[in-house]
Design a protein around this motif. Structure first.
Motif, PDB file in Angstrom:
ATOM      1  N   ILE A   7       0.836  -1.201   0.000  1.00  0.00           N
ATOM      2  CA  ILE A   7       0.000   0.000   0.000  1.00  0.00           C
ATOM      3  C   ILE A   7       0.868   1.246   0.000  1.00  0.00           C
ATOM      4  O   ILE A   7       0.630   2.199  -0.749  1.00  0.00           O
ATOM      5  N   ASP A   8       1.909   1.237   0.837  1.00  0.00           N
ATOM      6  CA  ASP A   8       2.788   2.397   0.950  1.00  0.00           C
ATOM      7  C   ASP A   8       3.410   2.766  -0.390  1.00  0.00           C
ATOM      8  O   ASP A   8       3.461   3.943  -0.776  1.00  0.00           O
ATOM      9  N   ILE A   9       3.883   1.775  -1.129  1.00  0.00           N
ATOM     10  CA  ILE A   9       4.517   2.042  -2.423  1.00  0.00           C
ATOM     11  C   ILE A   9       3.478   2.391  -3.479  1.00  0.00           C
ATOM     12  O   ILE A   9       3.688   3.282  -4.311  1.00  0.00           O
ATOM     13  N   LEU A  10       2.326   1.721  -3.457  1.00  0.00           N
ATOM     14  CA  LEU A  10       1.263   2.054  -4.409  1.00  0.00           C
ATOM     15  C   LEU A  10       0.740   3.472  -4.181  1.00  0.00           C
ATOM     16  O   LEU A  10       0.301   4.136  -5.121  1.00  0.00           O
ATOM     17  N   ASN A  11       0.776   3.938  -2.925  1.00  0.00           N
ATOM     18  CA  ASN A  11       0.361   5.313  -2.637  1.00  0.00           C
ATOM     19  C   ASN A  11       1.184   6.320  -3.437  1.00  0.00           C
ATOM     20  O   ASN A  11       0.701   7.394  -3.806  1.00  0.00           O
ATOM     21  N   ARG A  12       2.447   5.972  -3.711  1.00  0.00           N
ATOM     22  CA  ARG A  12       3.360   6.864  -4.420  1.00  0.00           C
ATOM     23  C   ARG A  12       3.364   6.624  -5.920  1.00  0.00           C
ATOM     24  O   ARG A  12       3.957   7.399  -6.673  1.00  0.00           O
ATOM     25  N   SER A  13       2.738   5.539  -6.355  1.00  0.00           N
ATOM     26  CA  SER A  13       2.719   5.183  -7.777  1.00  0.00           C
ATOM     27  C   SER A  13       1.653   5.969  -8.534  1.00  0.00           C
ATOM     28  O   SER A  13       0.560   6.224  -8.021  1.00  0.00           O
ATOM     29  N   LYS A  14       1.956   6.332  -9.756  1.00  0.00           N
ATOM     30  CA  LYS A  14       0.996   7.042 -10.603  1.00  0.00           C
ATOM     31  C   LYS A  14       0.237   6.079 -11.515  1.00  0.00           C
ATOM     32  O   LYS A  14      -0.657   6.487 -12.254  1.00  0.00           O
ATOM     33  N   THR A  15       0.594   4.792 -11.460  1.00  0.00           N
ATOM     34  CA  THR A  15      -0.009   3.809 -12.373  1.00  0.00           C
ATOM     35  C   THR A  15      -1.428   3.452 -11.969  1.00  0.00           C
ATOM     36  O   THR A  15      -2.320   3.363 -12.822  1.00  0.00           O
ATOM     37  N   TYR A  16      -1.657   3.264 -10.656  1.00  0.00           N
ATOM     38  CA  TYR A  16      -2.940   2.732 -10.213  1.00  0.00           C
ATOM     39  C   TYR A  16      -3.766   3.783  -9.469  1.00  0.00           C
ATOM     40  O   TYR A  16      -3.299   4.400  -8.514  1.00  0.00           O
ATOM     41  N   ARG A  17      -5.007   3.932  -9.930  1.00  0.00           N
ATOM     42  CA  ARG A  17      -5.946   4.853  -9.272  1.00  0.00           C
ATOM     43  C   ARG A  17      -6.728   4.145  -8.173  1.00  0.00           C
ATOM     44  O   ARG A  17      -7.176   4.775  -7.218  1.00  0.00           O
ATOM     45  N   ASN A  18      -6.893   2.803  -8.315  1.00  0.00           N
ATOM     46  CA  ASN A  18      -7.661   2.017  -7.348  1.00  0.00           C
ATOM     47  C   ASN A  18      -6.769   0.973  -6.687  1.00  0.00           C
ATOM     48  O   ASN A  18      -6.102   0.197  -7.371  1.00  0.00           O
ATOM     49  N   ILE A  19      -6.743   0.953  -5.353  1.00  0.00           N
ATOM     50  CA  ILE A  19      -6.052  -0.083  -4.591  1.00  0.00           C
ATOM     51  C   ILE A  19      -7.118  -0.873  -3.840  1.00  0.00           C
ATOM     52  O   ILE A  19      -7.850  -0.309  -3.032  1.00  0.00           O
ATOM     53  N   VAL A  20      -7.219  -2.167  -4.122  1.00  0.00           N
ATOM     54  CA  VAL A  20      -8.240  -3.016  -3.509  1.00  0.00           C
ATOM     55  C   VAL A  20      -7.577  -4.033  -2.592  1.00  0.00           C
ATOM     56  O   VAL A  20      -6.635  -4.720  -2.997  1.00  0.00           O
ATOM     57  N   ILE A  21      -8.047  -4.127  -1.361  1.00  0.00           N
ATOM     58  CA  ILE A  21      -7.585  -5.162  -0.433  1.00  0.00           C
ATOM     59  C   ILE A  21      -8.755  -6.112  -0.210  1.00  0.00           C
ATOM     60  O   ILE A  21      -9.785  -5.725   0.347  1.00  0.00           O
ATOM     61  N   ASP A  22      -8.601  -7.345  -0.648  1.00  0.00           N
ATOM     62  CA  ASP A  22      -9.710  -8.306  -0.635  1.00  0.00           C
ATOM     63  C   ASP A  22      -9.591  -9.255   0.553  1.00  0.00           C
ATOM     64  O   ASP A  22      -8.556  -9.918   0.724  1.00  0.00           O
ATOM     65  N   ASP A  23     -10.660  -9.312   1.374  1.00  0.00           N
ATOM     66  CA  ASP A  23     -10.725 -10.190   2.550  1.00  0.00           C
ATOM     67  C   ASP A  23      -9.641  -9.861   3.576  1.00  0.00           C
ATOM     68  O   ASP A  23      -8.871 -10.723   4.007  1.00  0.00           O
ATOM     69  N   LEU A  24      -9.584  -8.603   4.003  1.00  0.00           N
ATOM     70  CA  LEU A  24      -8.562  -8.151   4.946  1.00  0.00           C
ATOM     71  C   LEU A  24      -8.622  -8.893   6.277  1.00  0.00           C
ATOM     72  O   LEU A  24      -7.596  -9.068   6.941  1.00  0.00           O
ATOM     73  N   ASN A  25      -9.800  -9.365   6.685  1.00  0.00           N
ATOM     74  CA  ASN A  25      -9.927 -10.066   7.975  1.00  0.00           C
ATOM     75  C   ASN A  25      -8.928 -11.211   8.122  1.00  0.00           C
ATOM     76  O   ASN A  25      -8.464 -11.511   9.219  1.00  0.00           O
ATOM     77  N   TYR A  26      -8.610 -11.870   7.000  1.00  0.00           N
ATOM     78  CA  TYR A  26      -7.800 -13.082   7.086  1.00  0.00           C
ATOM     79  C   TYR A  26      -6.364 -12.818   7.517  1.00  0.00           C
ATOM     80  O   TYR A  26      -5.694 -13.745   7.989  1.00  0.00           O
ATOM     81  N   ILE A  27      -5.881 -11.594   7.365  1.00  0.00           N
ATOM     82  CA  ILE A  27      -4.533 -11.293   7.844  1.00  0.00           C
ATOM     83  C   ILE A  27      -4.444 -11.538   9.352  1.00  0.00           C
ATOM     84  O   ILE A  27      -3.527 -12.188   9.843  1.00  0.00           O
ATOM     85  N   SER A  28      -5.420 -11.024  10.098  1.00  0.00           N
ATOM     86  CA  SER A  28      -5.403 -11.211  11.554  1.00  0.00           C
ATOM     87  C   SER A  28      -5.910 -12.598  11.956  1.00  0.00           C
ATOM     88  O   SER A  28      -5.374 -13.225  12.880  1.00  0.00           O
ATOM     89  N   GLN A  29      -6.925 -13.101  11.263  1.00  0.00           N
ATOM     90  CA  GLN A  29      -7.485 -14.411  11.623  1.00  0.00           C
ATOM     91  C   GLN A  29      -6.484 -15.539  11.396  1.00  0.00           C
ATOM     92  O   GLN A  29      -6.328 -16.424  12.253  1.00  0.00           O
ATOM     93  N   ASP A  30      -5.792 -15.514  10.264  1.00  0.00           N
ATOM     94  CA  ASP A  30      -4.816 -16.569   9.976  1.00  0.00           C
ATOM     95  C   ASP A  30      -3.626 -16.498  10.939  1.00  0.00           C
ATOM     96  O   ASP A  30      -3.097 -17.533  11.367  1.00  0.00           O
ATOM     97  N   TYR A  31      -3.218 -15.275  11.275  1.00  0.00           N
ATOM     98  CA  TYR A  31      -2.120 -15.116  12.237  1.00  0.00           C
ATOM     99  C   TYR A  31      -2.532 -15.675  13.608  1.00  0.00           C
ATOM    100  O   TYR A  31      -1.750 -16.354  14.270  1.00  0.00           O
ATOM    101  N   TYR A  32      -3.750 -15.380  14.000  1.00  0.00           N
ATOM    102  CA  TYR A  32      -4.257 -15.869  15.288  1.00  0.00           C
ATOM    103  C   TYR A  32      -4.270 -17.401  15.322  1.00  0.00           C
ATOM    104  O   TYR A  32      -3.818 -18.017  16.295  1.00  0.00           O
ATOM    105  N   MET A  33      -4.793 -18.032  14.270  1.00  0.00           N
ATOM    106  CA  MET A  33      -4.881 -19.491  14.236  1.00  0.00           C
ATOM    107  C   MET A  33      -3.489 -20.127  14.180  1.00  0.00           C
ATOM    108  O   MET A  33      -3.244 -21.176  14.790  1.00  0.00           O
ATOM    109  N   LYS A  34      -2.570 -19.482  13.465  1.00  0.00           N
ATOM    110  CA  LYS A  34      -1.213 -20.010  13.354  1.00  0.00           C
ATOM    111  C   LYS A  34      -0.507 -19.995  14.705  1.00  0.00           C
ATOM    112  O   LYS A  34       0.366 -20.831  14.983  1.00  0.00           O
TER     113      LYS A  34
END
Length: 257
Positions: free
Chosen positions: A100-127
């Protein structure tokens, strides 16, 4: 442009809203202007998605899950890798935040989509479920804060769109039922409050049409007595709109420009 949070149950049409699907009259987002960070390794649910969104990964930056290059090398390598595709299969919060940090500085992409963000914390918790104490909840809180800080730094000319699951909850008296971003504990709820990071929060409403004998998926644009959606006054003419992110970003553009 805008920070947009889309909340819905599994199968309600979150990921479907990204792609162009003529059969459902969904315009979707332009792949040339869109980068997707997928937190689950599964195909996107629309025809031709593997050609529209080319997957990349950061395996060369880590060994046994640990970063093995310096901060400057990380940035240069990530920038290099990002040039080879427009979809990242995310492994952890670090991957998501630096992308996200690097895409924020990029001129290529107007839309940044994060799909199913919950799984970052849920998978870490289960692991790390066998670990005791407060270290795991603290790690989750820290990791999610990294992501939300990167989201908060998104420039005005971009749309950052987060897709996630919601959970039901009742007030302290147990009288009123409502919905919120699904988390793994109170630290994220109490100290981050994900919904507050976005000016637009749309819930997905799933109905069934007896007339057409088909399911009907809609974004709820403001509070309808059930879903606590929110959007600026006058941005959307209707309380319910198609689950089409192409429609959403066009409405956002019209409203602000």
């Amino acid at each position: 442009m805008s920070k947009i949070l889309i909340l819905g149950k599994s199968g309600s049409g979150k990921s479907t809203s990204i792609g162009k699907i003529p059969e459902l009259n969904i315009e979707g987002l332009d792949p040339k202007e869109t980068f997707i960070i997928s937190c689950v390794n599964k195909p996107l649910p629309f025809k031709g998605s593997s050609k529209s969104y080319i997957s990349i990964n950061y395996d060369t930056l880590k060994k046994d899950g640990k970063v093995v290059v310096s901060s400057n090398e990380i940035r240069n390598k990530v920038i290099e890798v990002l040039q080879s595709g427009n979809r990242l299969i995310a492994k952890d919060a670090w991957d998501v935040a630096i992308t996200i940090d690097i895409l924020n500085r990029s001129k290529t992409y107007r839309n940044i989509v994060i799909d199913d963000l919950n799984y970052i914390s849920q998978d870490y918790y289960m692991k790390n479920a066998k670990k005791g104490g407060w270290d795991v909840p603290k790690d989750i809180g820290y990791n999610m804060n990294l992501i939300f800080e990167a989201i908060n730094n998104c420039p005005e000319e971009k749309n950052i769109i987060v897709l996630a699951h919601y959970e039901e909850y009742k007030d302290k008296n147990g009288d009123s039922l409502s919905y919120k971003f699904k988390t793994t504990g109170s630290m994220v709820d109490n100290y981050i409050t994900p919904e507050g990071k976005f000016e637009i929060v749309l819930y997905l409403k799933l109905d069934y049409s007896e007339e057409s004998k088909k399911s009907v998926r809609s974004f709820v644009t403001n509070y309808d007595g059930i879903y606590p959606s929110k959007s600026p006054v006058g941005m959307f003419e209707n309380l319910y709109i198609p689950n089409d992110l192409g429609v959403v970003v066009n409405k956002v553009k019209e409203f602000y420009e």
